[in-house]
Design a protein around this motif. Structure first.
Motif, PDB file in Angstrom:
ATOM      1  N   ASP A  88     -96.762  20.361 -61.242  1.00  0.00           N
ATOM      2  CA  ASP A  88     -96.665  21.710 -61.810  1.00  0.00           C
ATOM      3  C   ASP A  88     -98.009  22.432 -61.731  1.00  0.00           C
ATOM      4  O   ASP A  88     -98.582  22.828 -62.745  1.00  0.00           O
ATOM      5  N   TRP A  89     -98.526  22.593 -60.524  1.00  0.00           N
ATOM      6  CA  TRP A  89     -99.761  23.332 -60.311  1.00  0.00           C
ATOM      7  C   TRP A  89     -99.474  24.826 -60.372  1.00  0.00           C
ATOM      8  O   TRP A  89     -98.413  25.284 -59.941  1.00  0.00           O
ATOM      9  N   GLU A  90    -100.399  25.595 -60.899  1.00  0.00           N
ATOM     10  CA  GLU A  90    -100.263  27.053 -60.912  1.00  0.00           C
ATOM     11  C   GLU A  90    -100.854  27.606 -59.620  1.00  0.00           C
ATOM     12  O   GLU A  90    -101.991  27.314 -59.278  1.00  0.00           O
ATOM     13  N   LEU A  91    -100.075  28.411 -58.918  1.00  0.00           N
ATOM     14  CA  LEU A  91    -100.485  28.938 -57.629  1.00  0.00           C
ATOM     15  C   LEU A  91    -100.955  30.381 -57.752  1.00  0.00           C
ATOM     16  O   LEU A  91    -100.327  31.188 -58.433  1.00  0.00           O
ATOM     17  N   ALA A  92    -102.055  30.689 -57.097  1.00  0.00           N
ATOM     18  CA  ALA A  92    -102.533  32.067 -56.956  1.00  0.00           C
ATOM     19  C   ALA A  92    -102.865  32.273 -55.486  1.00  0.00           C
ATOM     20  O   ALA A  92    -103.724  31.588 -54.942  1.00  0.00           O
ATOM     21  N   ILE A  93    -102.150  33.172 -54.851  1.00  0.00           N
ATOM     22  CA  ILE A  93    -102.381  33.450 -53.431  1.00  0.00           C
ATOM     23  C   ILE A  93    -103.607  34.350 -53.294  1.00  0.00           C
ATOM     24  O   ILE A  93    -103.882  35.163 -54.183  1.00  0.00           O
ATOM     25  N   TYR A  94    -104.353  34.176 -52.224  1.00  0.00           N
ATOM     26  CA  TYR A  94    -105.516  35.041 -51.980  1.00  0.00           C
ATOM     27  C   TYR A  94    -105.019  36.342 -51.372  1.00  0.00           C
ATOM     28  O   TYR A  94    -104.264  36.346 -50.393  1.00  0.00           O
ATOM     29  N   LYS A  95    -105.413  37.453 -51.985  1.00  0.00           N
ATOM     30  CA  LYS A  95    -105.049  38.772 -51.477  1.00  0.00           C
ATOM     31  C   LYS A  95    -106.282  39.396 -50.841  1.00  0.00           C
ATOM     32  O   LYS A  95    -107.247  39.703 -51.540  1.00  0.00           O
ATOM     33  N   TYR A  96    -106.226  39.552 -49.542  1.00  0.00           N
ATOM     34  CA  TYR A  96    -107.366  40.122 -48.828  1.00  0.00           C
ATOM     35  C   TYR A  96    -107.588  41.579 -49.205  1.00  0.00           C
ATOM     36  O   TYR A  96    -108.720  42.052 -49.199  1.00  0.00           O
ATOM     37  N   SER A  97    -106.532  42.282 -49.596  1.00  0.00           N
ATOM     38  CA  SER A  97    -106.683  43.687 -49.988  1.00  0.00           C
ATOM     39  C   SER A  97    -107.529  43.830 -51.254  1.00  0.00           C
ATOM     40  O   SER A  97    -108.233  44.819 -51.427  1.00  0.00           O
ATOM     41  N   ALA A  98    -107.462  42.839 -52.122  1.00  0.00           N
ATOM     42  CA  ALA A  98    -108.236  42.869 -53.370  1.00  0.00           C
ATOM     43  C   ALA A  98    -109.435  41.926 -53.313  1.00  0.00           C
ATOM     44  O   ALA A  98    -110.265  41.925 -54.228  1.00  0.00           O
ATOM     45  N   GLU A  99    -109.502  41.111 -52.271  1.00  0.00           N
ATOM     46  CA  GLU A  99    -110.542  40.090 -52.117  1.00  0.00           C
ATOM     47  C   GLU A  99    -110.628  39.198 -53.350  1.00  0.00           C
ATOM     48  O   GLU A  99    -111.701  38.927 -53.880  1.00  0.00           O
ATOM     49  N   ASP A 100    -109.436  38.743 -53.803  1.00  0.00           N
ATOM     50  CA  ASP A 100    -109.362  37.900 -54.991  1.00  0.00           C
ATOM     51  C   ASP A 100    -108.038  37.138 -54.986  1.00  0.00           C
ATOM     52  O   ASP A 100    -107.112  37.476 -54.251  1.00  0.00           O
ATOM     53  N   TYR A 101    -107.956  36.123 -55.835  1.00  0.00           N
ATOM     54  CA  TYR A 101    -106.748  35.335 -56.006  1.00  0.00           C
ATOM     55  C   TYR A 101    -105.879  36.021 -57.049  1.00  0.00           C
ATOM     56  O   TYR A 101    -106.368  36.443 -58.102  1.00  0.00           O
ATOM     57  N   PRO A 148    -102.678  35.409 -59.414  1.00  0.00           N
ATOM     58  CA  PRO A 148    -101.659  34.504 -59.943  1.00  0.00           C
ATOM     59  C   PRO A 148    -100.337  35.213 -60.253  1.00  0.00           C
ATOM     60  O   PRO A 148     -99.308  34.565 -60.431  1.00  0.00           O
ATOM     61  N   GLU A 149    -100.359  36.541 -60.304  1.00  0.00           N
ATOM     62  CA  GLU A 149     -99.142  37.304 -60.602  1.00  0.00           C
ATOM     63  C   GLU A 149     -98.331  37.619 -59.350  1.00  0.00           C
ATOM     64  O   GLU A 149     -97.158  37.982 -59.454  1.00  0.00           O
ATOM     65  N   GLU A 150     -98.943  37.517 -58.187  1.00  0.00           N
ATOM     66  CA  GLU A 150     -98.261  37.853 -56.934  1.00  0.00           C
ATOM     67  C   GLU A 150     -97.219  36.794 -56.601  1.00  0.00           C
ATOM     68  O   GLU A 150     -97.545  35.619 -56.465  1.00  0.00           O
ATOM     69  N   SER A 151     -95.964  37.222 -56.505  1.00  0.00           N
ATOM     70  CA  SER A 151     -94.905  36.269 -56.176  1.00  0.00           C
ATOM     71  C   SER A 151     -94.036  36.760 -55.027  1.00  0.00           C
ATOM     72  O   SER A 151     -93.074  36.100 -54.655  1.00  0.00           O
ATOM     73  N   PRO A 201     -94.605  36.239 -48.038  1.00  0.00           N
ATOM     74  CA  PRO A 201     -93.889  35.281 -47.193  1.00  0.00           C
ATOM     75  C   PRO A 201     -94.266  33.854 -47.586  1.00  0.00           C
ATOM     76  O   PRO A 201     -95.439  33.527 -47.690  1.00  0.00           O
ATOM     77  N   GLY A 202     -93.257  33.043 -47.859  1.00  0.00           N
ATOM     78  CA  GLY A 202     -93.500  31.653 -48.229  1.00  0.00           C
ATOM     79  C   GLY A 202     -93.489  31.393 -49.725  1.00  0.00           C
ATOM     80  O   GLY A 202     -93.548  30.247 -50.145  1.00  0.00           O
ATOM     81  N   ALA A 203     -93.390  32.440 -50.530  1.00  0.00           N
ATOM     82  CA  ALA A 203     -93.403  32.249 -51.989  1.00  0.00           C
ATOM     83  C   ALA A 203     -92.286  31.314 -52.438  1.00  0.00           C
ATOM     84  O   ALA A 203     -92.457  30.555 -53.393  1.00  0.00           O
ATOM     85  N   ASP A 204     -91.164  31.347 -51.731  1.00  0.00           N
ATOM     86  CA  ASP A 204     -90.033  30.491 -52.087  1.00  0.00           C
ATOM     87  C   ASP A 204     -90.321  29.008 -51.852  1.00  0.00           C
ATOM     88  O   ASP A 204     -89.621  28.145 -52.375  1.00  0.00           O
ATOM     89  N   LEU A 205     -91.364  28.707 -51.099  1.00  0.00           N
ATOM     90  CA  LEU A 205     -91.725  27.314 -50.822  1.00  0.00           C
ATOM     91  C   LEU A 205     -92.626  26.717 -51.904  1.00  0.00           C
ATOM     92  O   LEU A 205     -92.782  25.500 -51.981  1.00  0.00           O
ATOM     93  N   ALA A 206     -93.212  27.568 -52.709  1.00  0.00           N
ATOM     94  CA  ALA A 206     -94.109  27.117 -53.783  1.00  0.00           C
ATOM     95  C   ALA A 206     -93.258  26.531 -54.902  1.00  0.00           C
ATOM     96  O   ALA A 206     -92.565  27.250 -55.619  1.00  0.00           O
ATOM     97  N   ASP A 207     -93.302  25.213 -55.036  1.00  0.00           N
ATOM     98  CA  ASP A 207     -92.462  24.513 -56.006  1.00  0.00           C
ATOM     99  C   ASP A 207     -93.267  23.789 -57.088  1.00  0.00           C
ATOM    100  O   ASP A 207     -92.751  22.939 -57.785  1.00  0.00           O
ATOM    101  N   GLY A 208     -94.551  24.115 -57.197  1.00  0.00           N
ATOM    102  CA  GLY A 208     -95.394  23.465 -58.194  1.00  0.00           C
ATOM    103  C   GLY A 208     -96.170  22.284 -57.652  1.00  0.00           C
ATOM    104  O   GLY A 208     -97.074  21.793 -58.313  1.00  0.00           O
ATOM    105  N   THR A 209     -95.813  21.826 -56.446  1.00  0.00           N
ATOM    106  CA  THR A 209     -96.513  20.688 -55.852  1.00  0.00           C
ATOM    107  C   THR A 209     -97.620  21.174 -54.918  1.00  0.00           C
ATOM    108  O   THR A 209     -97.622  22.328 -54.483  1.00  0.00           O
ATOM    109  N   ILE A 210     -98.509  20.284 -54.598  1.00  0.00           N
ATOM    110  CA  ILE A 210     -99.581  20.603 -53.653  1.00  0.00           C
ATOM    111  C   ILE A 210     -98.980  20.910 -52.288  1.00  0.00           C
ATOM    112  O   ILE A 210     -99.321  21.903 -51.648  1.00  0.00           O
ATOM    113  N   GLU A 211     -98.054  20.069 -51.850  1.00  0.00           N
ATOM    114  CA  GLU A 211     -97.435  20.262 -50.545  1.00  0.00           C
ATOM    115  C   GLU A 211     -96.670  21.578 -50.471  1.00  0.00           C
ATOM    116  O   GLU A 211     -96.735  22.273 -49.448  1.00  0.00           O
TER     117      GLU A 211
END
Length: 107
Positions: free
Chosen positions: A65-78, A80-83, A86-96
């Protein structure tokens, strides 16, 4: 309060990323790399042109149950609210799952 990542968890993360690089990326010129800071794992991807940020994982104390924050190049920051990426559906809480999401987000 931010949890510090224990040494055994850091090793688990490094091992998981190495296996992912080998089994799912398979190209030795492309790979994920991790760095640790406080309660976070920062995941960068190197495609032969140097590493660039992809995502950040927040340690919750639960390996599934890791918390994911994608890097947004438009904001130059991570973000955690961005969901909606592309690929957000693959984020299941695991590292993989996070690594798969990162691959799809920044294909």
């Amino acid at each position: 309060m931010e949890k510090k990542i224990p040494a055994f968890v850091r090793q688990y993360v490094q091992d998981a990323v190495e296996v992912f690089n080998s089994e799912e990326i398979g190209d030795s010129s492309k790979a994920y790399h991790v760095r640790f800071e406080g309660g976070y794992v920062y995941v960068d991807r190197d495609d032969g042109m140097g590493p660039w940020p992809v995502l950040r994982l927040g340690y919750t104390g639960d390996m599934a149950d890791w918390e994911l924050a994608i890097y947004k190049y438009s904001a130059e920051d991570y973000d955690p609210e961005e969901s909606f990426f592309p690929g957000a559906d693959l984020a299941d809480g695991t590292i993989e799952g996070a690594l798969r999401a990162g691959m799809k987000a920044y294909a």
